[in-house]
Structure formats: structure tokens, C-alpha cells
Design a protein around this motif. Structure first.
Motif, PDB file in Angstrom:
ATOM      1  N   MET A   1       0.843  -1.190   0.000  1.00  0.00           N
ATOM      2  CA  MET A   1       0.000   0.000   0.000  1.00  0.00           C
ATOM      3  C   MET A   1       0.877   1.238   0.000  1.00  0.00           C
ATOM      4  SD  MET A   1      -3.235  -0.542   2.522  1.00  0.00           S
ATOM      5  CE  MET A   1      -2.196  -0.563   3.950  1.00  0.00           C
ATOM      6  N   ALA A   2       0.431   2.239  -0.752  1.00  0.00           N
ATOM      7  CA  ALA A   2       1.217   3.473  -0.813  1.00  0.00           C
ATOM      8  C   ALA A   2       1.310   4.124   0.551  1.00  0.00           C
ATOM      9  CB  ALA A   2       0.572   4.428  -1.820  1.00  0.00           C
ATOM     10  N   SER A   3       0.189   4.247   1.245  1.00  0.00           N
ATOM     11  CA  SER A   3       0.207   4.923   2.535  1.00  0.00           C
ATOM     12  C   SER A   3       1.022   4.147   3.557  1.00  0.00           C
ATOM     13  CB  SER A   3      -1.217   5.130   3.048  1.00  0.00           C
ATOM     14  OG  SER A   3      -1.904   3.898   3.141  1.00  0.00           O
ATOM     15  N   SER A  16     -10.629   0.811  12.146  1.00  0.00           N
ATOM     16  CA  SER A  16     -10.891   2.253  12.152  1.00  0.00           C
ATOM     17  C   SER A  16     -12.389   2.508  12.232  1.00  0.00           C
ATOM     18  CB  SER A  16     -10.329   2.906  10.882  1.00  0.00           C
ATOM     19  OG  SER A  16      -8.957   2.616  10.712  1.00  0.00           O
ATOM     20  N   ILE A  17     -12.765   3.461  13.059  1.00  0.00           N
ATOM     21  CA  ILE A  17     -14.164   3.883  13.173  1.00  0.00           C
ATOM     22  C   ILE A  17     -14.240   5.324  12.692  1.00  0.00           C
ATOM     23  CG2 ILE A  17     -16.093   4.281  14.754  1.00  0.00           C
ATOM     24  CD1 ILE A  17     -14.740   2.155  16.609  1.00  0.00           C
ATOM     25  N   ILE A  18     -15.012   5.553  11.648  1.00  0.00           N
ATOM     26  CA  ILE A  18     -15.118   6.888  11.061  1.00  0.00           C
ATOM     27  C   ILE A  18     -16.513   7.443  11.322  1.00  0.00           C
ATOM     28  CG2 ILE A  18     -14.842   8.253   8.971  1.00  0.00           C
ATOM     29  CD1 ILE A  18     -12.307   6.751   9.907  1.00  0.00           C
ATOM     30  N   ILE A  19     -16.573   8.557  12.047  1.00  0.00           N
ATOM     31  CA  ILE A  19     -17.833   9.250  12.308  1.00  0.00           C
ATOM     32  C   ILE A  19     -18.080  10.211  11.153  1.00  0.00           C
ATOM     33  CG2 ILE A  19     -19.150  10.640  13.937  1.00  0.00           C
ATOM     34  CD1 ILE A  19     -18.228   7.942  15.073  1.00  0.00           C
ATOM     35  N   CYS A  20     -19.096   9.960  10.366  1.00  0.00           N
ATOM     36  CA  CYS A  20     -19.440  10.776   9.195  1.00  0.00           C
ATOM     37  C   CYS A  20     -20.537  11.754   9.609  1.00  0.00           C
ATOM     38  CB  CYS A  20     -19.932   9.887   8.054  1.00  0.00           C
ATOM     39  SG  CYS A  20     -18.825   8.513   7.665  1.00  0.00           S
ATOM     40  N   SER A  21     -20.292  13.046   9.431  1.00  0.00           N
ATOM     41  CA  SER A  21     -21.179  14.004  10.084  1.00  0.00           C
ATOM     42  C   SER A  21     -21.303  15.311   9.319  1.00  0.00           C
ATOM     43  CB  SER A  21     -20.650  14.292  11.496  1.00  0.00           C
ATOM     44  OG  SER A  21     -19.330  14.811  11.438  1.00  0.00           O
ATOM     45  N   THR A  22     -22.171  16.156   9.855  1.00  0.00           N
ATOM     46  CA  THR A  22     -22.276  17.556   9.468  1.00  0.00           C
ATOM     47  C   THR A  22     -22.202  18.381  10.741  1.00  0.00           C
ATOM     48  OG1 THR A  22     -24.699  17.429   9.592  1.00  0.00           O
ATOM     49  CG2 THR A  22     -23.695  17.092   7.411  1.00  0.00           C
ATOM     50  N   GLY A  23     -22.057  19.687  10.621  1.00  0.00           N
ATOM     51  CA  GLY A  23     -21.963  20.536  11.797  1.00  0.00           C
ATOM     52  C   GLY A  23     -23.220  20.516  12.646  1.00  0.00           C
ATOM     53  N   LEU A  64       0.329  14.278   3.606  1.00  0.00           N
ATOM     54  CA  LEU A  64      -0.777  13.617   4.304  1.00  0.00           C
ATOM     55  C   LEU A  64      -0.299  12.366   5.023  1.00  0.00           C
ATOM     56  CD1 LEU A  64      -3.777  13.184   4.949  1.00  0.00           C
ATOM     57  CD2 LEU A  64      -4.005  12.045   2.726  1.00  0.00           C
ATOM     58  N   TYR A  65       0.540  11.551   4.376  1.00  0.00           N
ATOM     59  CA  TYR A  65       1.030  10.329   4.993  1.00  0.00           C
ATOM     60  C   TYR A  65       1.883  10.633   6.217  1.00  0.00           C
ATOM     61  CZ  TYR A  65      -0.480   8.196   0.592  1.00  0.00           C
ATOM     62  OH  TYR A  65      -1.211   7.768  -0.479  1.00  0.00           O
ATOM     63  N   ARG A  66       2.700  11.679   6.109  1.00  0.00           N
ATOM     64  CA  ARG A  66       3.497  12.086   7.267  1.00  0.00           C
ATOM     65  C   ARG A  66       2.591  12.481   8.430  1.00  0.00           C
ATOM     66  NH1 ARG A  66       4.032  16.706   8.908  1.00  0.00           N
ATOM     67  NH2 ARG A  66       3.520  17.675   6.889  1.00  0.00           N
ATOM     68  N   TYR A  67       1.528  13.214   8.115  1.00  0.00           N
ATOM     69  CA  TYR A  67       0.576  13.646   9.148  1.00  0.00           C
ATOM     70  C   TYR A  67      -0.162  12.447   9.744  1.00  0.00           C
ATOM     71  CZ  TYR A  67      -3.392  16.136  11.246  1.00  0.00           C
ATOM     72  OH  TYR A  67      -4.343  16.617  12.106  1.00  0.00           O
ATOM     73  N   LEU A  68      -0.529  11.478   8.914  1.00  0.00           N
ATOM     74  CA  LEU A  68      -1.198  10.286   9.432  1.00  0.00           C
ATOM     75  C   LEU A  68      -0.310   9.553  10.430  1.00  0.00           C
ATOM     76  CD1 LEU A  68      -2.950   8.851   6.248  1.00  0.00           C
ATOM     77  CD2 LEU A  68      -4.077   9.638   8.344  1.00  0.00           C
ATOM     78  N   GLY A  69       0.989   9.580  10.183  1.00  0.00           N
ATOM     79  CA  GLY A  69       1.910   8.969  11.127  1.00  0.00           C
ATOM     80  C   GLY A  69       1.833   9.599  12.504  1.00  0.00           C
ATOM     81  N   LEU A 113     -10.206   5.263   1.204  1.00  0.00           N
ATOM     82  CA  LEU A 113     -10.477   5.335   2.640  1.00  0.00           C
ATOM     83  C   LEU A 113      -9.991   4.080   3.358  1.00  0.00           C
ATOM     84  CD1 LEU A 113     -14.035   6.944   2.574  1.00  0.00           C
ATOM     85  CD2 LEU A 113     -11.905   8.014   3.320  1.00  0.00           C
ATOM     86  N   SER A 114     -10.099   2.939   2.696  1.00  0.00           N
ATOM     87  CA  SER A 114      -9.645   1.694   3.313  1.00  0.00           C
ATOM     88  C   SER A 114      -8.128   1.636   3.427  1.00  0.00           C
ATOM     89  CB  SER A 114     -10.152   0.489   2.505  1.00  0.00           C
ATOM     90  OG  SER A 114     -11.572   0.434   2.543  1.00  0.00           O
ATOM     91  N   GLN A 115      -7.435   2.359   2.553  1.00  0.00           N
ATOM     92  CA  GLN A 115      -5.970   2.413   2.651  1.00  0.00           C
ATOM     93  C   GLN A 115      -5.534   3.396   3.736  1.00  0.00           C
ATOM     94  OE1 GLN A 115      -3.282   1.521  -0.125  1.00  0.00           O
ATOM     95  NE2 GLN A 115      -4.611   1.310  -1.911  1.00  0.00           N
ATOM     96  N   LEU A 116      -6.246   4.517   3.844  1.00  0.00           N
ATOM     97  CA  LEU A 116      -5.888   5.500   4.869  1.00  0.00           C
ATOM     98  C   LEU A 116      -6.310   5.040   6.258  1.00  0.00           C
ATOM     99  CD1 LEU A 116      -6.926   8.834   3.080  1.00  0.00           C
ATOM    100  CD2 LEU A 116      -4.690   7.712   3.071  1.00  0.00           C
TER     101      LEU A 116
END
Length: 273
Positions: A1-3, A16-23, A64-69, A113-116
Motif C-alpha cells: 500500500m502506498a500509505s 478504524s471507526i469513522i464518524i461521518c457528520s455535518t456541523g 498527508l502520509y506524514r501527518y497520518l503517522g 479510505l480503506s488504505q488511509l
């Protein structure tokens, strides 16, 4: 994987649990309650525009990958479950940056999203009453306060600050919320993504029941003994919200739509001069 290749210096989460939302959808109540339980990651808005900019993430997947780290350890509980909260606009920006990686450029949204976010589970939270949600957004914009923790002994900011009823702002927020909810649904549909939909009104009327449904969907191994589920934030709405709702309902939205369109048209004319 690239990431994974570029984040090799850190341990990747196993789920990973992703909360998908609006304000103002109740996402903070949901996220902070999950975080307080200690087994479901620490869902923070890691990918807000300001947080990306402050951490040097602008247009490059390498950034982005550096930040994910850095983000993975912050959002992961000891059982290696990571979580994050994403508003729709933040997701769009995240995908745009990720696609600067040639490996991800032609991949679908769920593939990226599955890679990140390894083994993602999606929780979509929304409100039935978009007028109340839009009013809450306008009050938040005027006060600058979007959160009151449960342990904080303070009055909602609208109790002690002069606020101005601006129906056009509320109308525009409402239209934007409606569109973003539809955007989330379209994303799930075209990618054949399974997700749990949480309705804010159900969350506040049956808090424990709704949270148990969320916990079951997350499918995370937790101790056999019972643990307490308590609300992590206070409700901010009060009589100001209800009064503004009464005022707003007196104004035909067709009038607000026409007025909004006229203002936009005039701005375009002025910009062309």
C-alpha cells in the motif's frame, strides 16, 4: 500500500471507526462518548482545514502520509482501534490530497479510505430537524462556542451574549446541511458501503440504547463486565433556539430562497463591473 509504505515508522491500527457528520449534528456527543469508553479510538476532527494547514498538509499525499503517522497514535486506543470524525467538506479535501498519489489516483473512494483507515467502519450521524440544526450552527457562529462538556458548570453562551436573528443565514445553513447529508448518502450508495445511521433525536431520547447499537456495530472486543455509558457533553440549546425556530417558521422559505438568489445575482453583477 502506498500509505503504509510511507507510514512505516508507526504501528497501523487494526480497525478504524469513522464518524461521518455535518456541523451541529450531535457528532461531538457521539464522538466524545465513544472516546470516554476507552475501546473505540479517540474520534477527533483530525482533518479540519485548519488542522491540516497547521501541520503542513496542503496539496501533497506525501504530506498527508506524514501527518497520518502523527495522527494514528493520537486517535488510537491501546487495543489498536483508531477513530476520527469527518465532516463532508473535510472528506472531500482528504480525498483530493490522497489522489495526488499516483497509486490512489484512479481508485474509488472506499478503496482510498480503506488504505488511509484500515478496516473502516462508518457511523453516519444526522438530525431530522434541519431547521433546529441550522439555528444551532448560526448561534455557534455568533458565539464561537460549539461545545460544553458535561462536567462544566456554565450557562449556554446564548444566555449571556447578545445574539441577532438572521433568517437568511439559517436558510442557507439548512440548504447546505441538506445537500451534505445527501452527499454522504450518495457516497455510501455508489461505493456499496455498509454504515450505521444514527439519528440525533434518537440519541438524545434513548441515549443508552442508541450507544449500545453503535457499540455493537463497531464490533470491538470489550471486557465482559458492564461499563457505564454516560453523556460526555451538555445540550447547548435553550429558549433562544426555540424562539428563533418560531420566528423562522413564520417566514416562507420560498421568500428566503428568492432573496438569497437575488443577493447572489447582484454580487455576480457587481463582481463583473
Amino acid at each position: 500500500m502506498a500509505s503504509a509504505d510511507l507510514i512505516s515508522s508507526t504501528v497501523l491500527p487494526t480497525k478504524s471507526i469513522i464518524i461521518c457528520s455535518t456541523g451541529r449534528s450531535g457528532s461531538t456527543l457521539l464522538s466524545r462518548t465513544l472516546s470516554s469508553l476507552g475501546y473505540f479510538g479517540k474520534p477527533i476532527e483530525f482533518f479540519r482545514f485548519d488542522m491540516l494547514a497547521d501541520n503542513g498538509v496542503t496539496t501533497s499525499a506525501t504530506e498527508l502520509y506524514r501527518y497520518l503517522g502523527q495522527v494514528y497514535p493520537l486517535g488510537t486506543t491501546p487495543n489498536q482501534v483508531f477513530s476520527a470524525k469527518l465532516h463532508w467538506d473535510h472528506l472531500r479535501k482528504l480525498l483530493q490530497i490522497a489522489r495526488t498519489d499516483p497509486v490512489l489516483k484512479s481508485q474509488s473512494e472506499i478503496e482510498i479510505l480503506s488504505q488511509l483507515f484500515p478496516n473502516p467502519i462508518f457511523i453516519f450521524i444526522r438530525r431530522n430537524d434541519l431547521s433546529r440544526q441550522a439555528i444551532s450552527m448560526e448561534i455557534g457562529r455568533q458565539t464561537g462556542v460549539y461545545l460544553i462538556l458535561k462536567e462544566q458548570d456554565k450557562k449556554p453562551p446564548q444566555d449571556k451574549q447578545r445574539l441577532f436573528f438572521r433568517p437568511l443565514n439559517i436558510y442557507r445553513y439548512k440548504q447546505g446541511l441538506q445537500q451534505r447529508n445527501q452527499n454522504w448518502r450518495s457516497l455510501f450508495h455508489r461505493n456499496h458501503m455498509s454504515f450505521l445511521e444514527v439519528v440525533y433525536e434518537d440519541l438524545v431520547t434513548d441515549f443508552e440504547g442508541t450507544m449500545h447499537q453503535v457499540i455493537k456495530t463497531c464490533d470491538v472486543a470489550i471486557p465482559a463486565e458492564n461499563f457505564e455509558i454516560s453523556q460526555a457533553t451538555k445540550k447547548q440549546g435553550n429558549q433562544v433556539n426555540e424562539r428563533w425556530l418560531r420566528y423562522y417558521c413564520l417566514i416562507p422559505e420560498s421568500f428566503l430562497k428568492a432573496y438569497s438568489n437575488a443577493r447572489s445575482y447582484l454580487r455576480q453583477l457587481i463582481a463583473k463591473r
